[in-house]
Design a protein around this motif. Structure first.
Motif, short mmCIF file in Angstrom:
data_model
loop_
_atom_site.label_atom_id
_atom_site.label_comp_id
_atom_site.label_asym_id
_atom_site.label_seq_id
_atom_site.Cartn_x
_atom_site.Cartn_y
_atom_site.Cartn_z
N LYS A 215 0.82 -1.21 0.00
CA LYS A 215 0.00 0.00 0.00
C LYS A 215 0.86 1.27 0.00
CE LYS A 215 -3.63 2.29 2.71
NZ LYS A 215 -4.48 2.21 3.94
N VAL A 216 1.88 1.28 0.86
CA VAL A 216 2.77 2.44 0.93
C VAL A 216 3.51 2.65 -0.38
CG1 VAL A 216 4.85 3.35 2.04
CG2 VAL A 216 3.04 2.35 3.44
N LEU A 217 4.06 1.56 -0.93
CA LEU A 217 4.82 1.67 -2.17
C LEU A 217 3.97 2.16 -3.34
CD1 LEU A 217 7.24 -1.41 -2.26
CD2 LEU A 217 7.84 1.02 -2.20
N LEU A 218 2.75 1.68 -3.43
CA LEU A 218 1.88 2.11 -4.52
C LEU A 218 1.60 3.61 -4.43
CD1 LEU A 218 0.07 1.51 -6.94
CD2 LEU A 218 -1.77 0.94 -5.33
N ARG A 219 1.23 4.06 -3.24
CA ARG A 219 0.89 5.47 -3.07
C ARG A 219 2.09 6.38 -3.32
NH1 ARG A 219 -1.25 5.65 2.79
NH2 ARG A 219 -1.36 7.91 2.40
N ILE A 220 3.23 6.02 -2.75
CA ILE A 220 4.39 6.92 -2.87
C ILE A 220 4.99 6.86 -4.27
CG2 ILE A 220 6.34 5.41 -2.19
CD1 ILE A 220 7.06 7.76 -0.20
N SER A 221 4.87 5.71 -4.93
CA SER A 221 5.39 5.59 -6.30
C SER A 221 4.59 6.44 -7.27
CB SER A 221 5.39 4.12 -6.75
OG SER A 221 6.30 3.37 -5.99
N LEU A 222 3.28 6.50 -7.08
CA LEU A 222 2.45 7.35 -7.94
C LEU A 222 2.86 8.83 -7.80
CD1 LEU A 222 -1.07 5.71 -7.43
CD2 LEU A 222 0.33 5.66 -9.51
N LEU A 223 3.16 9.24 -6.57
CA LEU A 223 3.60 10.62 -6.36
C LEU A 223 5.00 10.85 -6.91
CD1 LEU A 223 2.21 11.19 -2.76
CD2 LEU A 223 1.39 12.24 -4.87
N PHE A 224 5.88 9.85 -6.73
CA PHE A 224 7.23 9.97 -7.28
C PHE A 224 7.19 10.09 -8.80
CE2 PHE A 224 9.76 7.74 -3.64
CZ PHE A 224 9.54 8.84 -2.83
N ALA A 225 6.18 9.48 -9.44
CA ALA A 225 6.07 9.58 -10.89
C ALA A 225 5.87 11.03 -11.32
CB ALA A 225 4.91 8.71 -11.38
N ILE A 226 5.05 11.76 -10.57
CA ILE A 226 4.81 13.18 -10.88
C ILE A 226 6.11 13.97 -10.73
CG2 ILE A 226 3.56 15.26 -10.19
CD1 ILE A 226 1.32 13.40 -9.18
N ASP A 227 6.80 13.74 -9.61
CA ASP A 227 8.05 14.46 -9.35
C ASP A 227 9.11 14.15 -10.40
OD1 ASP A 227 9.77 16.12 -7.77
OD2 ASP A 227 10.73 14.31 -7.01
N SER A 228 9.17 12.89 -10.82
CA SER A 228 10.20 12.51 -11.79
C SER A 228 9.92 13.07 -13.17
CB SER A 228 10.31 10.98 -11.86
OG SER A 228 9.11 10.41 -12.32
N ILE A 229 8.66 13.12 -13.58
CA ILE A 229 8.34 13.74 -14.86
C ILE A 229 8.73 15.22 -14.82
CG2 ILE A 229 6.47 14.43 -16.41
CD1 ILE A 229 5.05 11.82 -15.62
N ALA A 230 8.44 15.86 -13.69
CA ALA A 230 8.86 17.26 -13.52
C ALA A 230 10.37 17.39 -13.60
CB ALA A 230 8.35 17.79 -12.18
N GLY A 231 11.09 16.47 -12.95
CA GLY A 231 12.54 16.50 -12.99
C GLY A 231 13.11 16.29 -14.38
N GLY A 232 12.38 15.54 -15.21
CA GLY A 232 12.81 15.31 -16.58
C GLY A 232 12.86 16.57 -17.42
N PHE A 233 12.13 17.59 -17.01
CA PHE A 233 12.18 18.88 -17.70
C PHE A 233 13.37 19.72 -17.25
CE2 PHE A 233 7.70 17.82 -18.26
CZ PHE A 233 7.45 18.24 -19.55
N LEU A 234 14.11 19.23 -16.24
CA LEU A 234 15.12 20.07 -15.58
C LEU A 234 16.49 19.41 -15.53
CD1 LEU A 234 12.81 20.96 -12.55
CD2 LEU A 234 13.14 22.31 -14.63
N GLY A 235 16.76 18.46 -16.42
CA GLY A 235 18.03 17.77 -16.40
C GLY A 235 19.21 18.68 -16.69
N ALA A 236 20.39 18.26 -16.26
CA ALA A 236 21.59 19.09 -16.40
C ALA A 236 21.88 19.42 -17.86
CB ALA A 236 22.79 18.38 -15.77
N ALA A 237 21.69 18.45 -18.76
CA ALA A 237 21.97 18.71 -20.17
C ALA A 237 21.04 19.80 -20.73
CB ALA A 237 21.83 17.43 -20.99
N LEU A 238 19.77 19.75 -20.32
CA LEU A 238 18.81 20.76 -20.78
C LEU A 238 19.11 22.12 -20.15
CD1 LEU A 238 15.60 18.57 -20.54
CD2 LEU A 238 16.55 19.51 -22.65
N VAL A 239 19.47 22.13 -18.88
CA VAL A 239 19.80 23.39 -18.22
C VAL A 239 21.09 23.98 -18.82
CG1 VAL A 239 20.44 24.47 -16.03
CG2 VAL A 239 18.62 22.77 -16.09
N SER A 240 22.06 23.12 -19.14
CA SER A 240 23.28 23.58 -19.80
C SER A 240 22.96 24.22 -21.14
CB SER A 240 24.25 22.41 -19.99
OG SER A 240 24.69 21.90 -18.76
N TRP A 241 22.08 23.57 -21.89
CA TRP A 241 21.64 24.11 -23.19
C TRP A 241 21.00 25.48 -22.98
CZ3 TRP A 241 21.58 21.62 -28.18
CH2 TRP A 241 20.86 22.29 -29.16
N TYR A 242 20.16 25.59 -21.94
CA TYR A 242 19.48 26.86 -21.66
C TYR A 242 20.50 27.97 -21.39
CZ TYR A 242 16.84 30.42 -19.18
OH TYR A 242 16.31 31.63 -18.80
#
Length: 401
Positions: A215-242
């Motif tokens: 139960k804990v893993l399912l709930r926290i993994s769903l939230l981690f999915a949101i955070d990780s998609i957000a983090g995918g917009f902010l990777g070092a290579a993309l920030v370097s390009w910016y």
């Protein structure tokens, strides 16, 4: 199970070398792609391919890592990463760089979050007690962020080679990625020397998760999915390009900036362990993360590189405080025999999200605005933090009960 000192030193050394390589690649990848004459869209595809390969490897580590054997898994992961680095250094066509990224599980995010880390983190809690667990994760992340920082500083290598030898710029970048492959390969003898104590004490053919852990893993993994998609917009290579496209910053300047960022990350891990003792793991995760996202929203408004760099460094002083605390929290909420699976599943979700976002981020940079991925990522992270606090603030780890 307790790992002997020799095994611990080997794991820490291997992780440090991997962090050096990852930190360097995070800064150089976007600049390398630009010098190959490829577009931001290609950069997004390369990042997604690398993270897709990393996601697949984490899936294997999650479900079969203990059955394969932890030492054997670490050796295979290290060899494939180094081989992909060599192919990356020799390639020129976009499709070949994409293939190299996939094979080598290339991480352009600037922070190591791959399958090797999953296996190491499954071992780490057994070396301490509940009270010392968060501090153990803080020290582990401290060491890795020092590696990330030094790797970012090493991103000045192409410019140094051009200055010292007169080498062509593109050739210097290729040489830097050969160094990247060499750093990864240096981990092979370290992992080969691990003792039998690094393996699980008794292998099971099929893990059955307890209902509470599931139960804990399912709930926290769903939230981690949101955070990780957000983090995918902010990777070092993309920030370097910016920073390169917005302000004309050089590889050396960007490398120095990311070195400073990783030092801020490293110091914040120690602060996170101190703060978690006083206000709790979940509160530390949330109430340091939200201000970091608010700082991120201000970077596209910066009038010049100096202001943008200061805002970025302030953000980096807060954004990683949730890393040792969430790792400690997840490991605390499952049984010892469930830790490899729990570590693997949460990392799998995170890498999956990271793999999805960069292709969209590259498109946003090309079609909307250079700073658009920063705004999207920050807004999503704030939403994640609020949902995490609402869902888990009353579910305490053993040391807080």
């Amino acid at each position: 199970m307790n790992i002997n000192d020799n095994d611990r030193k080997r794991l820490y050394s291997g992780a440090f070398l991997r962090a050096l390589a990852t930190g360097m690649a995070g800064v150089l990848l976007g600049l390398y792609v630009a010098r190959l004459g490829l577009s931001a869209t290609w950069l997004g595809l390369i990042l997604s391919a690398g993270l897709g390969g990393a996601t697949l490897s984490v899936a294997v580590a999650t479900w079969w890592g203990d059955r394969i054997g932890r030492r054997r898994a670490l050796l295979w992961l290290t060899a494939l990463s180094a081989g992909g680095g060599v192919l990356l250094a020799l390639g020129s066509e976009g499709w070949l760089i994409v293939a190299a990224a996939l094979l080598g599980m290339l991480n352009g995010m600037g922070r190591d979050r791959g399958a090797a880390l999953v296996i190491e983190q499954a071992i780490l809690p057994a070396t301490t007690n509940d009270a010392g667990r968060t501090a153990a994760f803080a020290r582990y992340n401290l060491l890795m962020d020092i590696g990330h920082g030094l790797g970012a500083l090493a991103a000045a290598l192409p410019e140094l080679l051009v200055f010292a030898t007169g080498m062509e710029e593109l050739t210097a970048y290729r040489a830097a990625f050969l160094v990247y492959a060499g750093l990864l390969a240096a981990g092979l003898p370290l992992y080969a020397g691990l003792s039998a104590a690094a393996e699980v004490p008794a292998r099971v053919e099929r893990l059955v998760m307890s209902p509470q852990s599931r139960k804990v893993l399912l709930r926290i993994s769903l939230l981690f999915a949101i955070d990780s998609i957000a983090g995918g917009f902010l990777g070092a290579a993309l920030v370097s390009w910016y920073f390169f496209e917005s302000f004309g910053a050089s590889a050396a300047m960007i490398g120095l900036l990311f070195f400073g960022a990783r030092l801020m990350n490293a110091l914040s891990h120690l602060g996170a362990a101190w703060l978690a003792v006083r206000i709790g793991l979940v509160n530390t995760m949330v109430f340091t993360h939200i201000p970091s996202s608010l700082l991120l929203l201000t970077i596209p408004l910066a009038p010049n590189f100096a202001v943008a760099a200061i805002l970025f460094l302030l953000r980096e002083g807060l954004v990683e405080m949730d890393v040792p605390t969430r790792q400690s929290y997840v490991m605390a909420m499952v049984k010892p025999e469930e830790r490899t699976f729990a570590s693997g599943l949460t990392h799998l979700v995170r890498l999956g999200g990271w793999a999805v976002a960069p292709a969209f981020a590259g498109w946003l940079m090309s079609a909307v605005a250079l700073g658009a991925p920063l705004v999207v990522g920050a807004a999503m992270k704030i939403g994640y933090d609020l949902a995490l606090w609402a869902s888990f603030r009353k579910l305490k780890p053993p040391e807080e009960r």
